[in-house]
Design an enzyme around this catalytic site. Sequence first.
Site, PDB file in Angstrom:
ATOM      1  N   HIS A  86       0.798  -1.290  -0.218  1.00 33.00           N
ATOM      2  CA  HIS A  86       0.168  -0.028   0.074  1.00 33.00           C
ATOM      3  C   HIS A  86       0.802   1.365   0.030  1.00 33.00           C
ATOM      4  O   HIS A  86       0.313   2.474  -0.242  1.00 33.00           O
ATOM      5  CB  HIS A  86      -1.012  -0.001   1.098  1.00 33.00           C
ATOM      6  CG  HIS A  86      -0.639   0.403   2.386  1.00 33.00           C
ATOM      7  ND1 HIS A  86      -0.341  -0.400   3.233  1.00 33.00           N
ATOM      8  CD2 HIS A  86      -0.521   1.553   3.104  1.00 33.00           C
ATOM      9  CE1 HIS A  86       0.029  -0.083   4.651  1.00 33.00           C
ATOM     10  NE2 HIS A  86      -0.049   1.214   4.359  1.00 33.00           N
ATOM     11  N   ASP A 222       1.228  -7.721   2.503  1.00 29.51           N
ATOM     12  CA  ASP A 222       1.233  -6.211   1.990  1.00 29.51           C
ATOM     13  C   ASP A 222       2.818  -5.548   1.874  1.00 29.51           C
ATOM     14  O   ASP A 222       3.289  -4.997   2.561  1.00 29.51           O
ATOM     15  CB  ASP A 222       0.425  -5.409   3.149  1.00 29.51           C
ATOM     16  CG  ASP A 222       0.197  -4.140   2.659  1.00 29.51           C
ATOM     17  OD1 ASP A 222       1.006  -3.481   1.944  1.00 29.51           O
ATOM     18  OD2 ASP A 222      -0.664  -3.382   3.492  1.00 29.51           O
ATOM     19  N   SER A 655       3.999   2.225   8.433  1.00 27.19           N
ATOM     20  CA  SER A 655       3.813   1.208   7.305  1.00 27.19           C
ATOM     21  C   SER A 655       4.812   1.109   6.713  1.00 27.19           C
ATOM     22  O   SER A 655       5.751   2.314   6.234  1.00 27.19           O
ATOM     23  CB  SER A 655       2.486   1.896   6.324  1.00 27.19           C
ATOM     24  OG  SER A 655       1.441   1.208   6.875  1.00 27.19           O
TER      25      SER A 655
HETATM   26  N1  ARG Z   1      -4.792   0.532   7.841  1.00 20.60           N
HETATM   27  C1  ARG Z   1      -3.438   0.403   7.321  1.00 20.60           C
HETATM   28  C2  ARG Z   1      -2.811   2.168   7.298  1.00 20.60           C
HETATM   29  O1  ARG Z   1      -3.485   2.854   7.699  1.00 20.60           O
HETATM   30  C3  ARG Z   1      -3.633  -0.055   6.005  1.00 20.60           C
HETATM   31  C4  ARG Z   1      -4.164   0.955   4.872  1.00 20.60           C
HETATM   32  C5  ARG Z   1      -4.012   0.081   3.486  1.00 20.60           C
HETATM   33  N2  ARG Z   1      -4.949  -0.827   3.144  1.00 20.60           N
HETATM   34  C6  ARG Z   1      -6.308  -0.511   2.840  1.00 20.60           C
HETATM   35  N3  ARG Z   1      -7.028  -1.625   2.711  1.00 20.60           N
HETATM   36  N4  ARG Z   1      -6.547   0.627   2.245  1.00 20.60           N
HETATM   37  O2  ARG Z   1      -2.428   2.564   6.516  1.00 20.60           O
HETATM   38  N1  ASP Z   2      -1.353   1.528   7.968  1.00 14.37           N
HETATM   39  C1  ASP Z   2      -0.433   2.555   8.794  1.00 14.37           C
HETATM   40  C2  ASP Z   2       0.433   3.179   7.797  1.00 14.37           C
HETATM   41  O1  ASP Z   2       0.096   3.306   6.458  1.00 14.37           O
HETATM   42  C3  ASP Z   2       0.170   2.293   9.952  1.00 14.37           C
HETATM   43  C4  ASP Z   2      -0.676   2.339  11.014  1.00 14.37           C
HETATM   44  O2  ASP Z   2      -1.517   3.197  10.911  1.00 14.37           O
HETATM   45  O3  ASP Z   2      -0.842   1.529  11.939  1.00 14.37           O
HETATM   46  O4  ASP Z   2       1.315   3.983   7.960  1.00 14.37           O
END
Ligand code: ARG
Ligand code: ASP
Length: 720
Positions: A86, A222, A655
């Site tokens: 991502h 990921d 991330s």
């Molecule tokens: N929640 C994670 C972070 O904040 C992963 C986001 C990417 N994945 C998604 N399904 N949008 O960034």
């Molecule tokens: N998914 C998040 C990021 O993209 C990481 C988090 O918020 O724990 O940095």
Amino acid sequence: MMRIINSFLLVCLATICIGQSNGGMWLPNLLAELNEEEMQSLGMQISAQDIYDVNTGSLKDAIVHFGGFCTGEVISAQGLVLTNHHCGYGQIQSHSTVEDNYLDDGFWAMDRAEELPNPGLYVKFINKIEDVTAYATNGVTDDMSLEARNEKISENLKIFKEKVSLGEFEELEVKAFYAGNQYYAFYTISYPDVRLVGAPPSSIGKFGADTDNWVWPRHTGDFSLFRIYADKNNNPAAYSEDNVPYTPKHYLPINISGAEEGDFTMVFGFPGRTNEYLPASAVAQTAKVVDPARVAMRDVALKVMDKYMRSDEATKIKYASKFASIANYWKKWIGEMQGLERSKAVAKKSAYEQDFQSRLETNQEWLTKYGTLLAELNETYAQLQPYAEVNAYHSELTGRNTLMLNVAYYMDRLANLYETDGPEAYESFKGRLLNYLQGQYKNYDEEVEAEVFAALINLYFEKVPGKFLDQELMPIIGKTKEQANAFAKALYKSSQLTNFEQLEVILALPAEEAIAAIQTDEMLKFYQKLNNPFKTTVEPYYKKYNDRAIDLQRTYMEAQLEVFSDKRFFPDANSTMRVTYGQVKGYYPKDAVYYGTHTYLDGVMEKYVPGDYEFDVPTKLIHLHNKKDYGDYAAENGKLPVNFIASNHTTGGNSGSPAIDANGNLIGLNFDRAWEGTMSDINYDPAICRNIMVDARYILFIIDKYAGAEHLIKEMTLVK
Ligand code: ARG
Ligand code: ASP
């Protein structure tokens, strides 16, 4: 007796296991002083100097700020960089075409010549971190206003920066810590030639998509791979065919034995922003006022998009990325509200404040300095509240949920720029703007957006008190959905801004004609009507009370450092390099339910829904699972690990951060947090806050067995 000893041990173990009971994201240069002992008591075998050393290669030299928004780490002597799928998503998307859809099918460069350049992308290393508080705050006094203080500090830092001698290609950044009580300088070096090397298909890299996002148990691969290129002297250089792979000062070996429950882990990266030192009143405001407003706005926007995406494949592709990014924080805020409630964050902060206040009572000097501080903070947040609420609705309305209000905002700025800064500034901004907007319009559908817009303004006019709204617009929009829809449709029809070609034609006109055309456009007129009351009745007050809160928070932080000198405080995240540590650890999400630490490929197959856009599994992966063809990467139980969790305190920006074992080897790749603990940005609770990582063995398995890119494995260093 035995019993007593046991329970005593348990308590000890519990606190030791948990480590930092309030979490912590620590500065790498201060670990020796603040954390080394605890890290070693948790199982770490290396020293703080192995992590951060300015003289020889240390762990920090393998960690990069990836594009300024994520983290990455070097995992080979040839500059190979690992980060999340991502995080590389935009680059993977930009190289994709209908024929070669790397998002769908994955991408693997089979030799160096196939690695793909990414204009605009860079990675940044940190050479050195230095405390410059004394320089920064020289001549600053307690009675200065926030503005005067900031001015003095920037003056000081300007002089400091002129004096500092930097290495070739080195840059200097100074950032405020502890709410502005301390300042640290970062000596950095950035490399602008970063090429895409590999990415799994989205059915692996984004498996579970939005449904599984922020959720444990998780089964997502990921990750993506990039390579840093440098000139022949290993120095930063813009993309050139003559560039060669960068030789790092350090790269992370990869431990393929994995880690088990209780094992030490640390996460090294660039966490973006946290608010761990708010008073109870501000936490309550986030949970009860600000988060609900943002969520309510995104609720209605996402509902409309979802409806159209389900009914039409082309719309689904167009809106996939926008939907995912809006849904990401929508979901996070819902989790945050629930988590703040469940972890009793407000009560916890109140108890802490009582403790603070009673300590003040023991010391006349403290009492004089800080005696009324909490009362002032509470009063300020109370004054801020109505404006914070409207501000939340307003930023969701005009921010990212619709393109048109965003375009209107930029057009307004462009026109103003001509007035204030003249034709040259206008032309240069226009060029950049067109460039940016071209990409935005590609993923724009007028019908979908007009309905999103209608839903948002309808809710905005319903929720925001009349005194902050335009009186003429109120009766036109305010009442029913049908009314709002009709209004939106007509507005989108009459505006010239809804079409990129039209916009280009307008902006190709001589500046003054273009500005006249923009300013008479219906969309811009609407935007101004909407915005003018906000600008006059909300923004100035929001700024006034928010600035006051910022000022008071600085004093509150100063006071906490002084009054609780027996406690250890970590500075809130601010996109600078940090280390967080903990242990691989399961948790109880609810009564009687325990979540284990690892997921396996078997679990991917349990979630498999053929043809589904979130839970499809590539055929080759199914075959590998059927044959249990896991190469060297299976765990001792014979299963292939996919994801695991630990008690590392992470946030957005972490991330792509490496999860590192007790010996300094990579064991995983951080990418998310577990649902029950998403409030960790405000209230870290060691019982339920967990970060989620891809197991390094899954990454290697996908590269090696799934993609057949063994040449990449060969350049890494694997240890057991
Ligand atoms: N929640 C994670 C972070 O904040 C992963 C986001 C990417 N994945 C998604 N399904 N949008 O960034
Ligand atoms: N998914 C998040 C990021 O993209 C990481 C988090 O918020 O724990 O940095």
